[in-house]
Motif scaffolding. Sequence first.
Motif, PDB file in Angstrom:
ATOM      1  N   HIS A 194       0.818  -1.216   0.000  1.00  0.00           N
ATOM      2  CA  HIS A 194       0.000   0.000   0.000  1.00  0.00           C
ATOM      3  C   HIS A 194       0.842   1.251   0.000  1.00  0.00           C
ATOM      4  N   SER A 195       0.341   2.279  -0.657  1.00  0.00           N
ATOM      5  CA  SER A 195       0.736   3.635  -0.330  1.00  0.00           C
ATOM      6  C   SER A 195      -0.296   4.049   0.715  1.00  0.00           C
ATOM      7  N   THR A 196       0.112   4.068   1.995  1.00  0.00           N
ATOM      8  CA  THR A 196      -0.842   4.449   3.062  1.00  0.00           C
ATOM      9  C   THR A 196      -1.112   5.955   3.030  1.00  0.00           C
ATOM     10  N   THR A 197      -0.331   6.659   2.214  1.00  0.00           N
ATOM     11  CA  THR A 197      -0.555   8.078   1.925  1.00  0.00           C
ATOM     12  C   THR A 197      -1.995   8.325   1.464  1.00  0.00           C
ATOM     13  N   LYS A 198      -2.587   7.307   0.851  1.00  0.00           N
ATOM     14  CA  LYS A 198      -3.863   7.497   0.150  1.00  0.00           C
ATOM     15  C   LYS A 198      -5.053   7.190   1.067  1.00  0.00           C
ATOM     16  N   TYR A 199      -5.887   6.192   0.716  1.00  0.00           N
ATOM     17  CA  TYR A 199      -7.126   5.975   1.473  1.00  0.00           C
ATOM     18  C   TYR A 199      -6.877   5.541   2.920  1.00  0.00           C
ATOM     19  N   LEU A 200      -5.807   4.793   3.179  1.00  0.00           N
ATOM     20  CA  LEU A 200      -5.626   4.287   4.543  1.00  0.00           C
ATOM     21  C   LEU A 200      -5.402   5.452   5.498  1.00  0.00           C
ATOM     22  N   GLY A 201      -4.512   6.374   5.136  1.00  0.00           N
ATOM     23  CA  GLY A 201      -4.357   7.608   5.908  1.00  0.00           C
ATOM     24  C   GLY A 201      -5.631   8.448   5.772  1.00  0.00           C
ATOM     25  N   GLY A 202      -6.019   8.673   4.534  1.00  0.00           N
ATOM     26  CA  GLY A 202      -7.342   9.215   4.234  1.00  0.00           C
ATOM     27  C   GLY A 202      -7.533  10.716   4.341  1.00  0.00           C
ATOM     28  N   HIS A 203      -6.525  11.450   4.801  1.00  0.00           N
ATOM     29  CA  HIS A 203      -6.727  12.885   5.026  1.00  0.00           C
ATOM     30  C   HIS A 203      -5.637  13.749   4.399  1.00  0.00           C
ATOM     31  N   SER A 204      -4.879  13.185   3.448  1.00  0.00           N
ATOM     32  CA  SER A 204      -3.854  13.948   2.708  1.00  0.00           C
ATOM     33  C   SER A 204      -2.879  14.680   3.640  1.00  0.00           C
ATOM     34  N   ASP A 205      -2.534  14.024   4.761  1.00  0.00           N
ATOM     35  CA  ASP A 205      -1.625  14.704   5.686  1.00  0.00           C
ATOM     36  C   ASP A 205      -0.428  13.837   6.080  1.00  0.00           C
ATOM     37  N   VAL A 206      -0.196  12.742   5.354  1.00  0.00           N
ATOM     38  CA  VAL A 206       0.912  11.857   5.714  1.00  0.00           C
ATOM     39  C   VAL A 206       1.393  11.089   4.479  1.00  0.00           C
ATOM     40  N   THR A 226     -11.702   5.054  10.363  1.00  0.00           N
ATOM     41  CA  THR A 226     -12.895   5.445   9.583  1.00  0.00           C
ATOM     42  C   THR A 226     -12.831   4.943   8.141  1.00  0.00           C
ATOM     43  N   LEU A 227     -11.897   4.037   7.856  1.00  0.00           N
ATOM     44  CA  LEU A 227     -11.723   3.575   6.470  1.00  0.00           C
ATOM     45  C   LEU A 227     -13.023   3.032   5.873  1.00  0.00           C
ATOM     46  N   ALA A 228     -13.722   2.187   6.633  1.00  0.00           N
ATOM     47  CA  ALA A 228     -14.935   1.555   6.095  1.00  0.00           C
ATOM     48  C   ALA A 228     -15.981   2.615   5.737  1.00  0.00           C
ATOM     49  N   LEU A 229     -16.190   3.564   6.643  1.00  0.00           N
ATOM     50  CA  LEU A 229     -17.179   4.627   6.383  1.00  0.00           C
ATOM     51  C   LEU A 229     -16.793   5.437   5.159  1.00  0.00           C
ATOM     52  N   ARG A 230     -15.510   5.785   5.108  1.00  0.00           N
ATOM     53  CA  ARG A 230     -15.068   6.626   3.992  1.00  0.00           C
ATOM     54  C   ARG A 230     -15.190   5.901   2.661  1.00  0.00           C
ATOM     55  N   MET A 231     -14.776   4.619   2.625  1.00  0.00           N
ATOM     56  CA  MET A 231     -14.817   3.898   1.338  1.00  0.00           C
ATOM     57  C   MET A 231     -16.247   3.743   0.823  1.00  0.00           C
ATOM     58  N   GLU A 232     -17.200   3.586   1.742  1.00  0.00           N
ATOM     59  CA  GLU A 232     -18.611   3.526   1.332  1.00  0.00           C
ATOM     60  C   GLU A 232     -18.997   4.825   0.615  1.00  0.00           C
ATOM     61  N   ARG A 233     -18.640   5.959   1.236  1.00  0.00           N
ATOM     62  CA  ARG A 233     -19.049   7.246   0.662  1.00  0.00           C
ATOM     63  C   ARG A 233     -18.263   7.583  -0.613  1.00  0.00           C
ATOM     64  N   HIS A 234     -16.935   7.277  -0.592  1.00  0.00           N
ATOM     65  CA  HIS A 234     -16.147   7.510  -1.810  1.00  0.00           C
ATOM     66  C   HIS A 234     -16.788   6.757  -2.984  1.00  0.00           C
ATOM     67  N   SER A 235     -17.154   5.502  -2.735  1.00  0.00           N
ATOM     68  CA  SER A 235     -17.677   4.643  -3.809  1.00  0.00           C
ATOM     69  C   SER A 235     -19.049   5.126  -4.278  1.00  0.00           C
ATOM     70  N   GLU A 236     -19.883   5.511  -3.324  1.00  0.00           N
ATOM     71  CA  GLU A 236     -21.237   5.988  -3.662  1.00  0.00           C
ATOM     72  C   GLU A 236     -21.138   7.281  -4.492  1.00  0.00           C
ATOM     73  N   ASN A 237     -20.312   8.216  -4.038  1.00  0.00           N
ATOM     74  CA  ASN A 237     -20.152   9.484  -4.763  1.00  0.00           C
ATOM     75  C   ASN A 237     -19.561   9.250  -6.161  1.00  0.00           C
ATOM     76  N   ALA A 238     -18.549   8.382  -6.235  1.00  0.00           N
ATOM     77  CA  ALA A 238     -17.867   8.159  -7.512  1.00  0.00           C
ATOM     78  C   ALA A 238     -18.806   7.497  -8.516  1.00  0.00           C
ATOM     79  N   LEU A 239     -19.609   6.540  -8.063  1.00  0.00           N
ATOM     80  CA  LEU A 239     -20.534   5.878  -8.987  1.00  0.00           C
ATOM     81  C   LEU A 239     -21.521   6.909  -9.568  1.00  0.00           C
ATOM     82  N   HIS A 240     -22.035   7.738  -8.697  1.00  0.00           N
ATOM     83  CA  HIS A 240     -22.974   8.779  -9.113  1.00  0.00           C
ATOM     84  C   HIS A 240     -22.331   9.696 -10.172  1.00  0.00           C
TER      85      HIS A 240
END
Length: 386
Positions: free
Chosen positions: A200-212, A253-267
């Motif tokens: 993984h690049s944990t820089t991305k979704y795992l970190g999730g806040h563009s701060d690491v 919060t990975l699970a919550l975020r991935m649900e919303r990322h996926s829902e928004n992206a599909l739309h």
Amino acid sequence: MNLHSSPDPLHFETRAIHVGQEPDSATGAVITPIYQTSTYAQRAVGEHLGYDYSRTDNPTRSALQECLASLESGRYGLAFASGMAAITTLLLYFKKGDHIVVADDVYGGTYRLFQRVFTAFGLEFSFVDMTNCEATRAAIRPNTRLVWIETPTNPLLKIIDVAEITALAHEHDILVGVDNTFATPYLQRPLESGADLVMHSTTKYLGGHSDVIGGAIVTSDDVLYERLKFLQNAAGAVPSPFDCWLVLRGLKTLALRMERHSENALHLAQWLEQHALVKRVMYPWLPSHPQHAVARRQMRAGGGMISFIASGGKAAAEKIAAATRLFVLAESLGGVESLIEVPAAMTHMSVANSPLQVDAGLVRLSVGVENVYDLMTDLDQAFESV
Ligand code: P1T
């Protein structure tokens, strides 16, 4: 709380919050402390409490590594200073003359590391379209030691069938590594499909806040783990305790975020597909995606990344990317805020004039967790600039 004595395996969301993160035994602190220390007191020479030097091991890093291993259904986790540091350390596992088969659409930095750094050390690389199993089979040589998969690929979002390619590689005793950065273990778990390691690049979704900036490898293979653990310490590309803490906080919060990322992206992907100024949309959850069936089988949802080709090519793509207000024009992905970029001129500059070159009219979106209608309105006004 002893998570390991529970008769029922805990669910993903629960493990993300608790595994490796029991309250601190010294103080009861509910949140894993940032053990900001380089070294540890020894009672007598060689007699310590399990930690002697923070390049080798650090309790905040151990917590992160344990949690990552659990989320990827693996036994061992290793954290690194960046995604590239994780891949670099993995490549130190191989030796001169070894051959690696690589998916032909990978992050530009991965391509650059393979082609412009490790070929000088005698490693050989072949790039192949891994959505084609027969082409992958044809790329295997007697000296092939690793098959390197990225799925969804960056930036074309091709979907590679991990189970199929792993079965093929294992017929030849070849290791399989999967860069799971785009999907995250919430959406797909390559070790469960037989892969030997996940990166993984944990820089991305795992970190999730563009701060690491961070990276990781997870495996269940004892031999591979022992060697990579040795290399993690020997080469020393380790993350700081604070950076480990940031990733741990993100994981909760990975699970919550991935649900919303996926829902928004599909739309947004469905909306883009109807747009007059869009030639083609690449998103795994659209029925028009060439590997849609594989995606449905392998992933839980489509994820937060969309790529599209703007009618009007390079000029149109660059105008759209410069005209958004909410979507920030920036490299990277996976944060709560939406980003937009033009891979040919940004993240994939290092593949220019190579067989992996990407279309100059390609626009890549990292869809955040904002309100989807605000995002759509923003893109709509950006299209008006073309
Ligand atoms: O940036 P770093 O943490 O070193 O991770 C490198 C990396 C590895 N694998 C994938 C699939 C990636 O997307 C990346 C980094 N990618 C970007 C910075 C980008 O904008 O695509």
